[in-house]
Design an enzyme around this catalytic site. Structure first.
Site, mmCIF file in Angstrom:
data_model
loop_
_atom_site.group_PDB
_atom_site.id
_atom_site.type_symbol
_atom_site.label_atom_id
_atom_site.label_comp_id
_atom_site.label_asym_id
_atom_site.label_seq_id
_atom_site.Cartn_x
_atom_site.Cartn_y
_atom_site.Cartn_z
ATOM 1 N N LYS A 23 18.276 19.069 3.133
ATOM 2 C CA LYS A 23 16.912 18.524 3.045
ATOM 3 C C LYS A 23 15.870 19.631 3.188
ATOM 4 O O LYS A 23 14.930 19.720 2.389
ATOM 5 C CB LYS A 23 16.724 17.452 4.142
ATOM 6 C CG LYS A 23 15.333 16.838 4.178
ATOM 7 C CD LYS A 23 15.355 15.435 4.755
ATOM 8 C CE LYS A 23 15.577 15.426 6.263
ATOM 9 N NZ LYS A 23 14.357 15.785 7.029
ATOM 10 N N GLN A 171 8.778 24.064 10.847
ATOM 11 C CA GLN A 171 7.769 23.455 9.978
ATOM 12 C C GLN A 171 6.426 24.150 10.147
ATOM 13 O O GLN A 171 5.733 24.437 9.169
ATOM 14 C CB GLN A 171 7.631 21.959 10.293
ATOM 15 C CG GLN A 171 8.868 21.162 9.896
ATOM 16 C CD GLN A 171 8.773 19.695 10.251
ATOM 17 O OE1 GLN A 171 7.788 19.262 10.855
ATOM 18 N NE2 GLN A 171 9.780 18.929 9.894
ATOM 19 N N ASP A 322 18.089 18.469 15.049
ATOM 20 C CA ASP A 322 18.291 17.166 14.415
ATOM 21 C C ASP A 322 19.652 16.555 14.749
ATOM 22 O O ASP A 322 19.936 15.426 14.352
ATOM 23 C CB ASP A 322 18.155 17.294 12.892
ATOM 24 C CG ASP A 322 16.728 17.644 12.479
ATOM 25 O OD1 ASP A 322 15.797 17.330 13.246
ATOM 26 O OD2 ASP A 322 16.560 18.240 11.397
#
Ligand code: S3P
Length: 444
Positions: A23, A171, A322
């Site tokens: 992803k 991010q 995650d």
């Protein structure tokens, strides 16, 4: 409409399965392909909702983006600085990565972009990106608490900054580096704890100048030089190690299992879960290790194993952030206590994952302690009771974790809504059932 699923005790899992593309890398491939001059062809792109939203956004920003009949994606980029003002609001759905990285990308373009997302994304903190991007000259109008919907007023005269990350976040790092592409001079991000480096690796691959040096006082300083000429190229996206974590842990927990997961990305900054599972006694082989467009990959071979509880070092959190939900499930089956610390960030993911896991495990009969930024799971070495219905809060990783839990628990486990799984792992149920699991629609 909610889509409840029930996962019952599975017989030994067997076979080989290709999990979807990574992803993180898929988002970046679309963004850099849209900035490169000429054609880029991406194979293995994740076609989950999060990434499809990024594809639509890159189109809205002026790039050519098309899916070809053979499943590859062709991009024709606009060149750095060539993006155009989108005609409508960009709806990022559930995707924090898409939203934060794109906010960076448009911040150094002289036009206005409006971002929104689903209820989960609209509740997540964005100040962590608006603050540094504001220092580069962009303007922001956000809801209270720096939340979406947000308007980004991009600047025509971006300024390079040197910025130390207050939270370990790839991010935020990536948002600043992407803004730095259309900014004169050198834009620098200092990270005290290393976070996934896909943006840096891919930028370099596309021809940008990236410097990585030890930072004064610890950690590293990552700099990008503005206005690079990025040139279109072919890209192969490895299978996602975060998605592979679900069948991998399922195979460890279901007696007699042996499965193969080919082409998994094993970038060391993503591989914390696998290191942790090995320390817990897992039988995981890494075969055919190789390099794919700058990213290390291998085929994983996983055999059912007896696990023991361990203390997971807090410093490891960024490399497996995650994966704590599925690690907590593995810990519930292990012999002894597993202590997971340094998990504050889990509270601001697609849901409050620390709370969701603690409540779900307790409902399945597992002894668990939830602290502000820690989760402590007391395993007994025997399968937990199971038998609960879990609230997933539209969080893909919570849903998949408890479906794995049901495969080896005393009684079947139900998740109240599995819809969110498509954001990162389309085809999850078919893939798992192909390996032997028993996941089906629940009448609840
Ligand atoms: C991601 C970084 C991580 C991770 C997310 C993907 C990325 O978020 O949780 O799923 O692609 O950069 P943070 O940067 O918020 O830690």
């Amino acid at each position: 409409m909610a889509k409840p699923l029930i996962s019952s005790r599975a017989p030994a899992l067997a076979g080989s399965a290709r999990v979807p593309g990574d992803k993180s890398i898929s988002h970046r491939a679309l963004m850099l392909g849209a900035l490169a001059v000429g054609e880029s062809v991406v194979t293995g792109l994740l076609e989950g909702d999060d990434v499809l939203r990024t594809a639509a956004c890159m189109r809205a920003l002026g790039a050519e983006v098309e899916r070809r009949a053979d499943g590859s994606w062709r991009l024709f980029g606009r060149g750095v600085g060539g993006l155009m003002e989108p005609a409508d609001v960009l709806d990022m759905g559930n995707s924090g990565t898409g939203a934060r990285l794109l906010m960076g990308l448009v911040a150094s373009h002289p036009f206005t972009t409006i971002f929104t997302g689903d209820a989960s994304l609209r509740s997540r903190p964005m100040r962590r990106v608006t603050e540094p991007l504001g220092r580069m000259g962009a303007g922001f109008i956000t809801r209270d608490g720096g939340r979406l919907p947000a308007t980004v007023v991009g600047t025509a005269r971006p300024m390079p900054i040197s910025y130390e990350l207050p939270v370990a976040s790839a991010q935020v790092k990536s948002a600043i580096l992407l803004a730095g592409l259309n900014t004169p001079g050198e834009t620098t991000v200092i990270e005290r704890e290393a976070t996934r480096d896909h943006t840096e690796l891919m930028l370099r691959n596309f021809g940008a100048t990236i410097r990585v040096e030890p930072a004064e006082g610890g950690g590293r300083a990552i700099s990008v030089t503005g206005f690079p000429e990025l040139t279109g190229r072919p890209m192969v996206v490895p299978a996602d190690p975060s998605s592979a974590a679900f069948p991998a842990v399922a195979a460890l927990l279901v007696e007699g299992s042996e499965i193969r997961l080919p082409d998994i990305g094993i970038n060391p900054l993503r591989a914390g879960l696998y290191q942790t599972l090995l320390e817990m006694g897992a039988d995981i082989g890494f075969e055919r290790r190789r390099d794919q467009a700058g990213e290390p990959v291998a085929d994983l071979v996983i055999r059912a194993s007896r696990l023991k509880g361990i203390d997971v070092p807090a410093e490891r959190a960024p490399s497996m952030i995650d994966e704590y939900p599925i690690l907590a499930v593995a810990a519930a089956f292990a012999d002894g206590t597993t202590r997971m610390r340094g998990l504050g960030e889990l509270r601001v993911k697609e849901s409050d994952r620390l709370g969701a896991m603690a409540r779900g495990l307790a409902a399945c009969g597992v002894a668990v302690e939830e602290e502000k930024d820690a989760l402590i799971v007391h395993g007994t070495g025997r399968p937990p009771l199971g038998g609960a219905t879990i609230a997933t809060h539209f969080d893909h990783r919570i849903a998949m974790s408890f479906l794995v839990m049901g495969m080896a628990s005393g009684r079947a486990v139900t998740v109240d809504d599995a819809e969110a799984i498509d954001t990162s792992f389309p085809g999850f149920v078919a893939l798992m059932n192909g390996l032997g699991s028993k996941i089906e629609a629940s009448g609840e």
